[in-house]
Every structure is written in C-alpha cells, then in structure tokens.
Design an enzyme around this catalytic site. Structure first.
Site, PDB file in Angstrom:
ATOM      1  CE1 TYR A 147      -3.637   2.576   0.729  1.00 53.23           C
ATOM      2  CE2 TYR A 147      -2.363   3.220   2.657  1.00 53.23           C
ATOM      3  CZ  TYR A 147      -3.402   3.445   1.772  1.00 53.23           C
ATOM      4  OH  TYR A 147      -4.216   4.547   1.937  1.00 53.23           O
ATOM      5  CG  ASP A 241       5.935   3.674   0.593  1.00 58.14           C
ATOM      6  OD1 ASP A 241       6.280   4.408   1.544  1.00 58.14           O
ATOM      7  OD2 ASP A 241       4.743   3.480   0.286  1.00 58.14           O
ATOM      8  CE  LYS A 269       2.159   4.670   8.358  1.00 57.87           C
ATOM      9  NZ  LYS A 269       0.815   4.437   8.811  1.00 57.87           N
TER      10      LYS A 269
HETATM   11  C1  LIG Z   1       4.027   2.134   3.182  1.00 58.35           C
HETATM   12  C2  LIG Z   1       2.999   3.233   3.180  1.00 58.35           C
HETATM   13  N1  LIG Z   1       3.011   4.146   2.198  1.00 58.35           N
HETATM   14  C3  LIG Z   1       2.124   5.148   2.162  1.00 58.35           C
HETATM   15  C4  LIG Z   1       1.153   5.265   3.135  1.00 58.35           C
HETATM   16  C5  LIG Z   1       0.165   6.397   3.081  1.00 58.35           C
HETATM   17  O1  LIG Z   1       0.426   7.287   4.113  1.00 58.35           O
HETATM   18  P1  LIG Z   1      -0.726   8.274   4.652  1.00 58.35           P
HETATM   19  O2  LIG Z   1      -1.735   7.422   5.315  1.00 58.35           O
HETATM   20  O3  LIG Z   1       0.007   9.193   5.585  1.00 58.35           O
HETATM   21  O4  LIG Z   1      -1.263   8.983   3.463  1.00 58.35           O
HETATM   22  C6  LIG Z   1       1.098   4.337   4.166  1.00 58.35           C
HETATM   23  C7  LIG Z   1       0.068   4.423   5.204  1.00 58.35           C
HETATM   24  O5  LIG Z   1      -0.083   3.591   6.046  1.00 58.35           O
HETATM   25  C8  LIG Z   1       2.059   3.291   4.198  1.00 58.35           C
HETATM   26  O6  LIG Z   1       2.052   2.361   5.170  1.00 58.35           O
END
Ligand SMILES: Cc1ncc(COP(=O)(O)O)c(C=O)c1O
Length: 435
Positions: A147, A241, A269
């Site tokens: 994700y 990511d 985060k």
């Molecule tokens: C690996 C990863 N990328 C992107 C995101 C998206 O981040 P946000 O929820 O701050 O938009 C998340 C959210 O959990 C994530 O775990």
C-alpha cells in the site's frame, strides 16, 4: 467471553455515523473486519490508550506507527508547544524545515535533497510523478499487497484496507490510470521481469522494502538486491516506500537492514512524531527536476508546517540520542511474538510471526507468508476472535489480520509478560469453545 462496558463508545459511534461516512475518517478504524464497536479514544499516555468509557488498553497501534516514543512524550510535547506559541502556520520557509531535512538526510543513506509534504500518500504520489518525468516513461510497477496511499494510480491491489474490504482495487479509479500500473508479486523477481517485458516503458518500481500493509512481510534480501540490479540495468527509478518502515525497522529504515539504496525514498509517520508529515527524497539529479528548480509541479499550503516539523525533529533527535533504542524495541517485539507462538503451539493453533525492529506481525496461518497470496490464506475469523478477546482484556492490537503492530519506547518486559498472560487466557477460551 468477558465484555467491556463500552456504552459511551457505542453512543459516540452512532452519533458519528450520522455525520461522518461510516463514523470514521479512515476506513480500517471502523473495525469492520473484526466486528464490534471501535473504542472512541479520550486520551493516550505512554503505552496506554483510554477510551470514552474509561477502559485502558496497552496500545500496539501507536497511531499506526508514528509514535515510537508513545503518547504524550514530554520532549516532543514541549517542542510542539514552544513552536505553536509562535504561530501555527506561515506558508513561508522556516529554519525548522532545514533542521528536519538535515536530520533525515544525516540518518538515512543516499539522500541529497528532500521535500516535505503532509502525508505518505502525497509523498508516494509525488515521487511517482518525479520518476515518470525523470525517465520519460509512464508505466509503473507496484507489488500485490503493498500500500502506498490512496492516490489513483497506486490504488491497485493495495493490501490492508482493500483486503479488509475485499476489493481488488477501488471503483472511481479510471481504467486509463490503472492501465499504467502493472502489478508484480512480492518476493518474486520473475514476475517483475514479466511486467517489464509486457510494458512499453517502465518509469518506476515502487515497493515497501519491509511490507507492513499485508501484515508484516519483509522482502527477501536476494529479491531486493535483484530488484535494484534490474532497475539499474533498465534505467528504472526504484522508489523505496519507507513511510512505515523508515525509522521504525531501524534508525535508517530498511537501508539499515538490507544495505540497498533506492533512487527515491518516501517517508511519513515517525518523521512527523504524530503530526501530519510525509517526505520524499533522493539524489540531487532527480530531485532538482522538482519545481521551483525544475518543471515537475508539486506544492502544499501546509507543507513543512512548523508545528509538524518540530514534532518530527524532536522525535528524530530522541532517536539519535538513544543508540540502543531499536535493540530494546526489537527485543520486546520478539518476546511478544515468540511468546504468542509458544502459546499457540500449546493450543495447536498455527501461527506465523515476524519482527523487524519495532514492527511485528503475526498470521494465523499454517505456512510462512512471503507474499499477499500467502497472507490471504490466513484464518481471519480466528484473528477477529483473538482481537476481540484481547480488546476485552485491555490490549489494543491493529484491527485487521493484514496490518502491522508497533512497539513503543514506553513498553517494558513486564508489560509484554502481562499481554502474554492475557493472550493465553483468550487463546485457551478460543481453543476450548471453538467457533
Ligand atoms: C508504506 C505506506 N506508504 C504510504 C502510506 C500512506 O500514508 P498516509 O496514510 O500518511 O497517506 C502508508 C500508510 O499507512 C504506508 O504504510
């Protein structure tokens, strides 16, 4: 099973549902995959959450990762208060942005320049745009179960939230957008090669090097190394990511574990310490394509917000000050997962576990989980019963089999022992009374 008094949460949820879709502002919070009513949270203190009925929980969610020092950490709190007393937002540059950029760059290998945004979604969406502009190619490859936020082109076979709701992808994403997103299988290099062959031009490959959105499923080192080689060979931008794993798996994210560099890296985060922050960074050559230096547009009214920057800065400062932090967090995570495994063996319940630094995962599954397909074979009914039982005993685990758990610095061995005792009672009940 014993039941908490949660009348206030039930009332709060019903009231919220009248004005907020599903009563929540992010779908997984609705507890659909585990049933019951989500506790409405009144406050957090250290490792604990307290709900509107006064129930106290040991919190293994920690706001889905950001709070590595737990709730209401004194130093982070003070830093935020000092900053907000000077103004909440200026829409103009501040030295706090430079300080946080320097902190991230000094701790994470291979980044020359960075840009701050307000969420992980924005970070990955912008990194993809930049990679497409840099390579002049439109297709991207992502992995099943990973994700990367909810932007259109990344919302294809995207793990936890969608898996929880049983949708392979989201309605409302135009086919013309998703046709540029090829989906490969995690930990399977041949499937990446097949995607590259099928495509008329791949600009970027985006991956969670330590996937936390299909449960916790780390990439195999050889797979990640081959992926790096493949990207270099085909001039594809490799986007790591690290929104979740950055400063969670180690003080330098997945790089600290695998020693493999991405061309672009995304963060979120922990670097916001609980405030809304995301970031993407990479080599000077790629990052300089970004406006105002280059033509790739990207902007944000609240990007680099001073209060958010100061929370992130205080968190990273604390991480730097504490070289033994990740050792401690990993030791507690292993104590928890190994303890759960032992209890499950006693009751003949199959369980797979995994730990990377302060991140932990467990699957009610007979076999090792290497990809999304394996993860989907987990016993989600068992997970739901376990989750409910633990919640009733004051332990707050993520409300889906396909999420990751987080240890915070306020936890200790005694707390884990107490969680394991409660887990033993819950699993005994489940194995005695069955469905
Ligand atoms: C690996 C990863 N990328 C992107 C995101 C998206 O981040 P946000 O929820 O701050 O938009 C998340 C959210 O959990 C994530 O775990």
């Amino acid at each position: 099973m014993e039941q908490l008094n949660n009348l206030n949460s039930i009332n709060d949820f019903n009231e919220a549902k009248q004005v907020i879709v599903g009563g929540v502002n992010s779908p997984v919070r609705a507890f659909k995959s585990v049933g019951g009513t989500p506790p409405f949270i009144r406050e957090g203190r250290g490792a604990y959450l307290v709900d509107e009925d006064g129930n106290r929980y040991i919190d293994f969610v920690q706001s889905w990762g950001p709070l590595i020092f737990g709730h209401c950490d004194k130093e982070i709190e003070e830093s935020v208060i000092q900053t907000l007393q000077k103004g909440l937002s200026f829409g103009a540059p501040t030295t706090l942005e430079t300080a946080l950029a320097k902190a991230v760059i000094s701790m994470y290998e291979g980044i020359d320049k960075i840009r701050f945004v307000s969420s992980g979604t924005e970070a990955t969406m912008s990194a993809i745009r930049l990679a497409r502009a840099y390579t002049g190619r439109e297709d991207i490859i992502k992995f099943e179960g990973c994700y990367h936020g909810h932007s259109d082109s990344l919302l294809v076979q995207a793990g936890s939230g969608l898996a929880t709701f049983g949708n392979p992808s989201s309605p409302g994403v135009p086919k013309d957008f998703s046709k540029h997103t090829l989906v490969a299988r995690y930990n399977d290099i041949q499937s990446v090669k097949d995607c590259i062959q099928k495509s008329t031009g791949v600009g970027a490959i985006i991956i969670e090097p330590i996937a936390g959105n299909m449960g916790l499923v780390p990439a195999k080192k050889e797979f990640l190394a081959e992926l790096r080689e493949l990207c270099t060979k085909h001039n594809i931008v490799l986007i790591l990511d690290e929104v979740m794993s950055g400063f969670r798996a180690s003080s330098s994210g997945s790089y600290g574990i695998y020693g493999i560099k991405g061309d672009l890296v995304t963060f979120g985060k922990v670097i916001g310490g609980g405030m809304p922050v995301g970031a993407f960074g990479g080599s000077e050559e790629i990052m300089n394509l970004l406006s105002p230096n280059g033509a790739v547009y990207q902007a944000g009214t609240l990007s680099g917000n001073p209060v958010a920057m100061s929370a992130g800065l205080a968190s990273l400062y604390k991480i730097k000050q504490n070289p033994k932090l990740y050792e401690k967090l990993e030791r507690l995570a292993l104590k928890l997962t190994e303890g759960l495994k032992k209890i499950c063996e006693e009751f003949k319940i199959p369980l797979q576990t995994c730990v990377r630094g302060s991140m932990f995962g467990f699957f009610f599954n007979e076999n090792e989980v290497k990809n999304f397909e394996d993860a989907l074979k987990s016993d989600t009914k068992m997970f739901a019963r376990f989750h409910q039982g633990m919640l009733n005993k004051g332990v707050y685990f993520a409300c889906s089999q396909f999420e990751t758990g987080f240890i915070c610095d306020c936890m200790d061995e005694a707390m884990i022992d107490s969680v394991l005792e409660r887990a033993c009672e819950v699993l005994r009940e489940i194995s005695t009374y069955g469905e």
